[in-house]
Scaffold this active site. Sequence first.
Site, short mmCIF file in Angstrom:
data_model
loop_
_atom_site.label_atom_id
_atom_site.label_comp_id
_atom_site.label_asym_id
_atom_site.label_seq_id
_atom_site.Cartn_x
_atom_site.Cartn_y
_atom_site.Cartn_z
N ARG A 93 0.93 -0.90 0.19
CA ARG A 93 -0.07 -0.15 0.03
C ARG A 93 0.56 1.31 0.13
NH1 ARG A 93 -5.21 -0.82 2.64
NH2 ARG A 93 -4.30 -2.36 4.15
N TYR A 94 2.23 1.75 0.64
CA TYR A 94 3.15 2.39 1.02
C TYR A 94 4.37 2.21 0.05
CZ TYR A 94 -0.29 3.55 5.19
OH TYR A 94 -0.95 4.08 6.39
N ARG A 97 6.94 -0.25 2.16
CA ARG A 97 6.65 -1.06 2.76
C ARG A 97 6.15 -2.45 2.40
NH1 ARG A 97 5.52 3.64 4.83
NH2 ARG A 97 3.02 4.07 6.12
N CYS A 106 -6.44 -17.36 13.41
CA CYS A 106 -6.17 -16.49 14.64
C CYS A 106 -6.24 -17.29 16.12
CB CYS A 106 -6.72 -14.84 14.69
SG CYS A 106 -6.71 -14.08 14.02
N CYS A 110 -11.73 -11.39 17.70
CA CYS A 110 -12.14 -10.55 17.37
C CYS A 110 -13.58 -9.89 17.10
CB CYS A 110 -11.66 -8.95 17.92
SG CYS A 110 -9.47 -9.51 18.27
N CYS A 113 -13.34 -7.59 14.13
CA CYS A 113 -11.93 -7.45 13.52
C CYS A 113 -12.63 -6.61 11.45
CB CYS A 113 -11.48 -9.33 13.40
SG CYS A 113 -10.31 -9.22 11.48
N ARG A 115 -10.87 -7.81 9.18
CA ARG A 115 -10.30 -8.49 7.77
C ARG A 115 -11.04 -9.99 8.17
NH1 ARG A 115 -4.72 -7.78 8.65
NH2 ARG A 115 -4.03 -6.17 6.82
N ASP A 274 -12.53 0.43 11.82
CA ASP A 274 -13.15 0.37 10.99
C ASP A 274 -14.66 0.56 9.93
OD1 ASP A 274 -10.18 0.53 9.69
OD2 ASP A 274 -9.68 -0.71 10.62
N ASP A 311 -8.04 4.49 9.52
CA ASP A 311 -7.43 3.51 7.76
C ASP A 311 -8.47 4.04 6.85
OD1 ASP A 311 -5.65 1.67 6.35
OD2 ASP A 311 -5.64 1.07 8.68
N LYS A 318 -3.50 4.91 6.23
CA LYS A 318 -3.90 5.72 7.69
C LYS A 318 -3.88 6.87 7.82
CE LYS A 318 -2.52 1.27 10.39
NZ LYS A 318 -2.45 0.79 9.40
#
Length: 359
Positions: A93-94, A97, A106, A110, A113, A115, A274, A311, A318
Site C-alpha cells: 500500500r505504501y 513497506r 488467529c 475479535c 476485526c 479482516r 474500521d 484507515d 492511514k
Amino acid sequence: MSAIARKTLRTPSALAAAQLVARDRLKPLQEVAARYAVAITPALADLIDPSDPHDPIARQFVPDARELHMEPGESHDPIGDDAHSPVEGIVHRYPDRVLLKLVNACAVYCRFCFRREMVGPGRGGLAPAALDQALAYVENHPEIWEVILTGGDPLVLSARRLKEVVTRLAAIAHVKVIRVHTRVPVAAPERVTAALVRALRTSKATFVVLHANHPRELTAKVRATCARFIDAGIPMLAQSVLLRGVNDDAETLGALLRALVESRIKPYYLHHADLAPGTAHLRTTIAEGQALMRALHGRTSGLCQPTYVVDIPGGHGKSPIGPNYLSADGAVIEDYCGRLHAYAAMASAAEKNTVVSNS
Ligand code: SF4
C-alpha cells in the site's frame, strides 16, 4: 491439536456451557457464528466476568446478534487490502513497506476485526509456492524497507515455520526492519515459548506489535510474556482499537496506555474502528475519539500517547485524525487545559531573531 486449542470456546453452545451467553440467545448467535469465526481462549475466558452484562472483554470476543446487521458504508474489505495485493499474501500500500499475510487463522476472533471476512479456523495460510512468490516479490522490489508479518496472527505458526520465514526475509539486503503484529501474548501467552522468541531474533531490527484494548488484558502473565521478547532484544509497540463500551472513556484508555508503558511497550496507534460489517455497535464517532485524546493530552505522559488514526476506506492508507491544537492560520494555540494562547506573533518574532543571529 494443542491443549490451548482444545480448550478454546468455538461455538455458541460452548459459550453457553461456559456461562458466557444465555441459552435463549443461542439461535441468532449460531447465525453469527456461521458467518464470522468465534474463538475465545482460556486466558481470555478467565478474564470475563459472566455476571457483568457490559464486560469489556466479553464485548470484544463474545458474538452479538447485532453483527448480523450491515450498516450503509460498511464493507467486506474496509481497508482495501485487495486493491493493493500484487501477489497472494502481499499488500503493498505504501512505497517502503509491505504486509506479508502468512496465515488466515488467529488464536481468538475479535468481533470488530477489519479482516473478519478473511480470517477463521481452517482458512489456511500461504502454501509453500505462494510464500516463495511473496518473498520473490519482496526481493524484486528494492524500495521495500520494512516487512510487516500479519494475518490472521503470525504467532499461531510454529517456531520452526516462523524462523524459516524470518530468516529468509532477513537475508534480503534491502529489508532492514521486520515487524510482527500479534494478539497471541494476550490471547494465548503459553504459545510464546523460548523457541518462538528465538525464532524472531535476526540480524535485522525486529519489532513485535501487541494488539491490546483494555487494561485487564495486561495480566501479570501477559506482562511476563511480553518481557521475554523485550529482554531478548525485540522491542515492543502496541496498537489498540477504540471501541464503544470497551475503552471509550479516559480512565480506561489512560489505564491501558500506562499499563503498556509500565510493561516497556510503547503505544503506537489508536485505531478508529474500521467500517467492518456488523460492527456499528462497537464504533465510536471520530469526535468522541478526539475528545478522548484531548482528555489524555497533558494528563498522561507523552510516552503513553499513541497516534489516533483512521484507515481511509478503499485502501488509501492511514491518516492521523487529531485532535489539532493550532488554529488553521497558526495564530492561536490551545494548551492541555483548553486555554488559548497567541502563538503566531511570538513565533514570527523568534524566526526574525533566528535569521538575524544566523546572518
Ligand atoms: S487477532 Fe487481529 S486479525 Fe485476528 S480477529 Fe483479532 S483483529 Fe482480526
